[in-house]
Write a protein that holds these residues in place. Structure first.
Motif, PDB file in Angstrom:
ATOM      1  N   VAL A 293      -3.838   1.642   6.953  1.00  0.00           N
ATOM      2  CA  VAL A 293      -2.350   1.247   6.782  1.00  0.00           C
ATOM      3  C   VAL A 293      -1.522   2.732   6.426  1.00  0.00           C
ATOM      4  O   VAL A 293      -0.628   2.988   6.890  1.00  0.00           O
ATOM      5  CB  VAL A 293      -2.415   0.694   5.206  1.00  0.00           C
ATOM      6  CG1 VAL A 293      -0.713   0.482   4.698  1.00  0.00           C
ATOM      7  CG2 VAL A 293      -2.763  -0.716   5.551  1.00  0.00           C
ATOM      8  N   MET A 294      -2.210   3.673   5.747  1.00  0.00           N
ATOM      9  CA  MET A 294      -1.440   4.779   5.980  1.00  0.00           C
ATOM     10  C   MET A 294      -1.421   5.723   7.087  1.00  0.00           C
ATOM     11  O   MET A 294      -0.750   6.411   7.225  1.00  0.00           O
ATOM     12  CB  MET A 294      -2.081   5.774   4.672  1.00  0.00           C
ATOM     13  CG  MET A 294      -2.094   5.470   3.235  1.00  0.00           C
ATOM     14  SD  MET A 294      -0.446   4.709   2.882  1.00  0.00           S
ATOM     15  CE  MET A 294       0.659   6.263   3.064  1.00  0.00           C
TER      16      MET A 294
ATOM     17  N   TYR B  37     -14.358   1.981  -3.830  1.00  0.00           N
ATOM     18  CA  TYR B  37     -13.410   3.146  -3.395  1.00  0.00           C
ATOM     19  C   TYR B  37     -13.604   3.392  -1.973  1.00  0.00           C
ATOM     20  O   TYR B  37     -12.630   3.523  -1.200  1.00  0.00           O
ATOM     21  CB  TYR B  37     -13.815   4.310  -4.338  1.00  0.00           C
ATOM     22  CG  TYR B  37     -13.237   5.450  -3.891  1.00  0.00           C
ATOM     23  CD1 TYR B  37     -11.789   5.692  -3.722  1.00  0.00           C
ATOM     24  CD2 TYR B  37     -14.092   6.559  -3.488  1.00  0.00           C
ATOM     25  CE1 TYR B  37     -11.201   6.843  -3.049  1.00  0.00           C
ATOM     26  CE2 TYR B  37     -13.707   8.042  -2.996  1.00  0.00           C
ATOM     27  CZ  TYR B  37     -12.115   8.045  -2.930  1.00  0.00           C
ATOM     28  OH  TYR B  37     -11.718   9.132  -2.352  1.00  0.00           O
TER      29      TYR B  37
ATOM     30  N   PRO C 119      -6.140   7.665  -3.272  1.00  0.00           N
ATOM     31  CA  PRO C 119      -6.992   6.639  -2.828  1.00  0.00           C
ATOM     32  C   PRO C 119      -7.708   5.805  -3.918  1.00  0.00           C
ATOM     33  O   PRO C 119      -7.788   4.763  -4.001  1.00  0.00           O
ATOM     34  CB  PRO C 119      -7.821   7.020  -1.519  1.00  0.00           C
ATOM     35  CG  PRO C 119      -7.213   8.087  -1.056  1.00  0.00           C
ATOM     36  CD  PRO C 119      -6.445   8.608  -2.169  1.00  0.00           C
ATOM     37  N   TYR C 120      -8.676   6.648  -4.812  1.00  0.00           N
ATOM     38  CA  TYR C 120      -9.199   6.347  -5.801  1.00  0.00           C
ATOM     39  C   TYR C 120      -8.253   5.213  -6.691  1.00  0.00           C
ATOM     40  O   TYR C 120      -8.791   4.375  -7.343  1.00  0.00           O
ATOM     41  CB  TYR C 120     -10.024   7.387  -6.563  1.00  0.00           C
ATOM     42  CG  TYR C 120     -10.697   6.893  -7.724  1.00  0.00           C
ATOM     43  CD1 TYR C 120     -11.824   6.207  -7.432  1.00  0.00           C
ATOM     44  CD2 TYR C 120     -10.039   7.150  -9.003  1.00  0.00           C
ATOM     45  CE1 TYR C 120     -12.426   6.019  -8.645  1.00  0.00           C
ATOM     46  CE2 TYR C 120     -10.836   6.873 -10.165  1.00  0.00           C
ATOM     47  CZ  TYR C 120     -12.056   5.970 -10.024  1.00  0.00           C
ATOM     48  OH  TYR C 120     -12.732   5.563 -10.927  1.00  0.00           O
TER      49      TYR C 120
ATOM     50  N   MET D 257     -12.533   0.628   0.394  1.00  0.00           N
ATOM     51  CA  MET D 257     -10.983   0.373   0.304  1.00  0.00           C
ATOM     52  C   MET D 257     -10.431   1.692   1.166  1.00  0.00           C
ATOM     53  O   MET D 257      -9.391   1.543   1.982  1.00  0.00           O
ATOM     54  CB  MET D 257     -10.429   0.373  -0.921  1.00  0.00           C
ATOM     55  CG  MET D 257     -10.544  -0.774  -1.851  1.00  0.00           C
ATOM     56  SD  MET D 257      -9.629  -2.194  -1.253  1.00  0.00           S
ATOM     57  CE  MET D 257     -11.118  -3.058  -0.499  1.00  0.00           C
TER      58      MET D 257
ATOM     59  N   ILE E  52      -5.470   4.002  -6.207  1.00  0.00           N
ATOM     60  CA  ILE E  52      -5.044   2.735  -5.635  1.00  0.00           C
ATOM     61  C   ILE E  52      -6.280   1.817  -5.826  1.00  0.00           C
ATOM     62  O   ILE E  52      -6.037   0.487  -6.277  1.00  0.00           O
ATOM     63  CB  ILE E  52      -4.685   2.877  -4.036  1.00  0.00           C
ATOM     64  CG1 ILE E  52      -3.439   3.739  -4.052  1.00  0.00           C
ATOM     65  CG2 ILE E  52      -4.451   1.523  -3.559  1.00  0.00           C
ATOM     66  CD1 ILE E  52      -2.911   3.960  -2.682  1.00  0.00           C
ATOM     67  N   THR E  53      -7.393   2.254  -5.488  1.00  0.00           N
ATOM     68  CA  THR E  53      -8.584   1.186  -5.638  1.00  0.00           C
ATOM     69  C   THR E  53      -8.864   0.712  -6.832  1.00  0.00           C
ATOM     70  O   THR E  53      -9.108  -0.443  -7.154  1.00  0.00           O
ATOM     71  CB  THR E  53      -9.975   1.900  -4.983  1.00  0.00           C
ATOM     72  OG1 THR E  53      -9.716   2.581  -3.694  1.00  0.00           O
ATOM     73  CG2 THR E  53     -10.989   1.167  -5.082  1.00  0.00           C
ATOM     74  N   VAL E  54      -8.801   1.801  -7.841  1.00  0.00           N
ATOM     75  CA  VAL E  54      -9.040   1.085  -9.188  1.00  0.00           C
ATOM     76  C   VAL E  54      -7.838   0.342  -9.587  1.00  0.00           C
ATOM     77  O   VAL E  54      -8.218  -0.722 -10.182  1.00  0.00           O
ATOM     78  CB  VAL E  54      -9.006   2.327 -10.344  1.00  0.00           C
ATOM     79  CG1 VAL E  54      -8.982   2.073 -11.743  1.00  0.00           C
ATOM     80  CG2 VAL E  54     -10.405   3.194  -9.775  1.00  0.00           C
TER      81      VAL E  54
ATOM     82  N   ILE F  51      -6.892   1.622   2.915  1.00  0.00           N
ATOM     83  CA  ILE F  51      -5.848   2.484   2.741  1.00  0.00           C
ATOM     84  C   ILE F  51      -5.758   3.323   3.870  1.00  0.00           C
ATOM     85  O   ILE F  51      -4.666   3.939   4.412  1.00  0.00           O
ATOM     86  CB  ILE F  51      -6.118   3.280   1.307  1.00  0.00           C
ATOM     87  CG1 ILE F  51      -6.059   2.565   0.073  1.00  0.00           C
ATOM     88  CG2 ILE F  51      -5.124   4.507   1.139  1.00  0.00           C
ATOM     89  CD1 ILE F  51      -6.652   3.046  -1.027  1.00  0.00           C
TER      90      ILE F  51
ATOM     91  N   ARG G  30      -5.328  13.846  -2.785  1.00  0.00           N
ATOM     92  CA  ARG G  30      -6.695  13.623  -2.747  1.00  0.00           C
ATOM     93  C   ARG G  30      -6.963  12.390  -3.713  1.00  0.00           C
ATOM     94  O   ARG G  30      -7.848  11.891  -3.283  1.00  0.00           O
ATOM     95  CB  ARG G  30      -7.547  14.711  -2.548  1.00  0.00           C
ATOM     96  CG  ARG G  30      -7.361  15.532  -3.714  1.00  0.00           C
ATOM     97  CD  ARG G  30      -7.898  17.023  -3.637  1.00  0.00           C
ATOM     98  NE  ARG G  30      -8.989  17.294  -2.934  1.00  0.00           N
ATOM     99  CZ  ARG G  30     -10.209  17.194  -3.626  1.00  0.00           C
ATOM    100  NH1 ARG G  30     -10.102  17.517  -5.039  1.00  0.00           N
ATOM    101  NH2 ARG G  30     -11.261  17.473  -2.936  1.00  0.00           N
TER     102      ARG G  30
ATOM    103  N   ILE H 166       0.854  -1.104   0.104  1.00  0.00           N
ATOM    104  CA  ILE H 166      -0.035   0.123  -0.109  1.00  0.00           C
ATOM    105  C   ILE H 166       1.051   1.223  -0.040  1.00  0.00           C
ATOM    106  O   ILE H 166       0.552   2.225  -0.767  1.00  0.00           O
ATOM    107  CB  ILE H 166      -1.071   0.021   1.130  1.00  0.00           C
ATOM    108  CG1 ILE H 166      -1.831  -1.500   1.247  1.00  0.00           C
ATOM    109  CG2 ILE H 166      -1.712   1.359   1.225  1.00  0.00           C
ATOM    110  CD1 ILE H 166      -2.610  -1.219   0.242  1.00  0.00           C
TER     111      ILE H 166
ATOM    112  N   TYR I 295       1.060   4.093  -2.830  1.00  0.00           N
ATOM    113  CA  TYR I 295       1.004   5.377  -2.609  1.00  0.00           C
ATOM    114  C   TYR I 295       2.152   6.307  -2.973  1.00  0.00           C
ATOM    115  O   TYR I 295       1.955   7.257  -3.586  1.00  0.00           O
ATOM    116  CB  TYR I 295       0.562   5.394  -0.877  1.00  0.00           C
ATOM    117  CG  TYR I 295      -0.020   6.849  -0.522  1.00  0.00           C
ATOM    118  CD1 TYR I 295      -1.408   6.945  -0.209  1.00  0.00           C
ATOM    119  CD2 TYR I 295       0.649   7.843  -0.247  1.00  0.00           C
ATOM    120  CE1 TYR I 295      -2.185   7.894   0.072  1.00  0.00           C
ATOM    121  CE2 TYR I 295       0.067   9.017   0.354  1.00  0.00           C
ATOM    122  CZ  TYR I 295      -1.362   8.958   0.359  1.00  0.00           C
ATOM    123  OH  TYR I 295      -1.804  10.210   1.007  1.00  0.00           O
TER     124      TYR I 295
ATOM    125  N   ARG J   3       2.022   9.322  -5.667  1.00  0.00           N
ATOM    126  CA  ARG J   3       2.313  10.632  -5.066  1.00  0.00           C
ATOM    127  C   ARG J   3       3.274  11.273  -6.188  1.00  0.00           C
ATOM    128  O   ARG J   3       3.308  12.432  -6.240  1.00  0.00           O
ATOM    129  CB  ARG J   3       2.876  10.711  -3.905  1.00  0.00           C
ATOM    130  CG  ARG J   3       2.968  11.922  -2.975  1.00  0.00           C
ATOM    131  CD  ARG J   3       3.142  11.832  -1.723  1.00  0.00           C
ATOM    132  NE  ARG J   3       4.314  10.977  -1.438  1.00  0.00           N
ATOM    133  CZ  ARG J   3       4.593  10.434  -0.111  1.00  0.00           C
ATOM    134  NH1 ARG J   3       3.651  10.870   0.921  1.00  0.00           N
ATOM    135  NH2 ARG J   3       5.328   9.681  -0.040  1.00  0.00           N
TER     136      ARG J   3
END
Lengths: 220, 168
Positions: B32-33, B21, A81-82, B24, A84-86, B29, A78, A61, A65, A69
């Motif tokens: 963990v973050m 989304y 997260p989206y 998760m 990463i999810t996709v 996320i 911002r 993760i 990230y 970034r």
């Protein structure tokens, strides 16, 4: 040729019947599996003295990230997260052929939805960063003659994202099905490794990579 | 055959994606973050603490060194003062000793002079006695006016000379 079909799993008896595609059902399964796995994995996370399981989780993760970034820059935090999810979703979808299910990404409806969300996110990021007025102005940049090109890009980008993913996964699926017909024993294994695992991962990577590049471009 | 299927399911997929989304973000996320961030904060805090302590130690060392320098100076001053005092005392004692010696010498001289004066007096008395004795003898042996006079004169002259030589 029957395998190529995107079958309807069931029909909701509303408004004269809403068909629910197989890909949506498989997506639900993936969602459930991912959510349960996540809930189980994050149990007992500690700040100090992390176990091997936590280290691996943090590596994956945290690595994703940091990857996003770097691509997005500081202002794009911002949207990480989206993305990463996709990324996880596409990767799992592409590889789910290993478990005997049909990849949702083989359905152009799914890749179309993904691309649609990507373009919405890209343009939203631009509006959010520049404000509506400057965002509209940015269509006439760097020179006004580029205006039609920039407007075309609005459609070309999601279309290319959608079709690239769809085509790759469909192609892999077709080849795998043909191979299974020709040589059902052992031969499909190395090909499955390539098409399901490697290509699946690469396509997930390409999709989120391009999306984040476009976001970066629009917030710059 | 439905190879390209575009219908309601796009909407379903979009909904699915949004739900996935949120899930998760909430389950994977976020935690963990959060942990990674907390650890980073912890490490930063510890590093800052270490830096602060180092700074403090440096300050203390500087203070200590200053104090030591002050002490050294004070010690040097004390030694200097002690040396000065000792020198003064030494000179004072020497002066005292010299004075005493002078006094002693003076006393001695006085005593010697007194003794001598006494001795002179005694000698004079003896001489006078001797002279009287001699005179009585002469008078007894040989009584002439001339000799008497001569003797008497001579005696007087001698005694007077001695008296003069004494400077009395």
């Amino acid at each position: 040729m029957e395998e190529l079909d995107c079958k309807t799993a069931f029909t909701i008896p509303l408004f004269g019947g809403i068909p629910v595609a197989e890909s949506v059902v498989v997506t639900w399964i993936i969602m459930a599996a991912l959510t349960i796995a996540a809930a189980v994995l994050v149990r007992g996370l500690t700040v100090e003295g992390a176990g091997k399981k936590q280290l691996a989780l943090e590596l994956v993760i945290g690595g994703l990230y940091d990857f996003f970034r770097e691509l997005l820059g500081r202002d794009g935090k911002r949207y990480i997260p989206y993305l990463i999810t996709v990324g996880i979703y596409i990767a799992v979808s592409n590889m789910i052929g290993l478990f005997g299910m049909k990849s949702p990404t083989k359905d152009v409806g799914v890749t179309g939805a993904l691309a649609l969300m990507s373009i919405v996110l890209i343009e939203y990021a631009g509006i959010h960063k520049k404000g509506p007025k400057n965002f509209l102005k940015s269509f006439a940049e760097p020179i006004p003659i580029m205006l039609p090109m920039n407007i075309l890009e609005l459609f070309i980008r999601p279309l290319s994202l959608c079709m690239r993913l769809f085509g790759n996964i469909l192609g892999a699926f077709v080849i795998m099905e043909l191979l299974k017909i020709v040589a059902p024993l052992l031969v499909p294994v190395p090909f499955s490794l390539y098409f399901d695992l490697f290509d699946g991962f690469i396509q997930a990577y390409v999709f989120v990579f391009l999306t984040s590049l476009f976001i970066r471009e629009s917030i710059e | 055959m439905q190879l390209l299927r575009l219908d309601w399911n796009i909407l379903f997929t979009i909904l699915n994606l949004i739900i996935l989304y949120l899930a998760m973000r909430h389950f994977l996320i976020g935690p963990v973050m959060g942990i990674i961030e907390k650890r980073r904060a912890l490490i930063d805090g510890q590093l800052k603490d270490a830096r602060d302590q180092k700074e403090e130690a440096k300050k203390l060392l500087a203070q200590y060194e200053e104090v030591q320098k002050g002490a050294d100076e004070e010690a040097a001053q004390i030694i200097e003062r002690a040396k000065c005092d000792a020198g003064k005392a030494y000179e004072m004692q020497i002066a005292e000793g010299r004075e005493q010696a002078k006094r002693l010498v003076a006393d001695g001289q006085k005593t010697v002079e007194l003794e001598r004066a006494k001795m002179v007096q005694e000698l004079e008395a003896q001489i006078a006695e001797l002279a009287l004795c001699a005179a009585a003898k002469i008078l007894a042996e040989n009584h002439s006016k001339e000799t008497d006079r001569m003797l008497y004169e001579r005696f007087l002259t001698k005694a007077g000379e001695r008296h003069d030589a004494d400077g009395a």
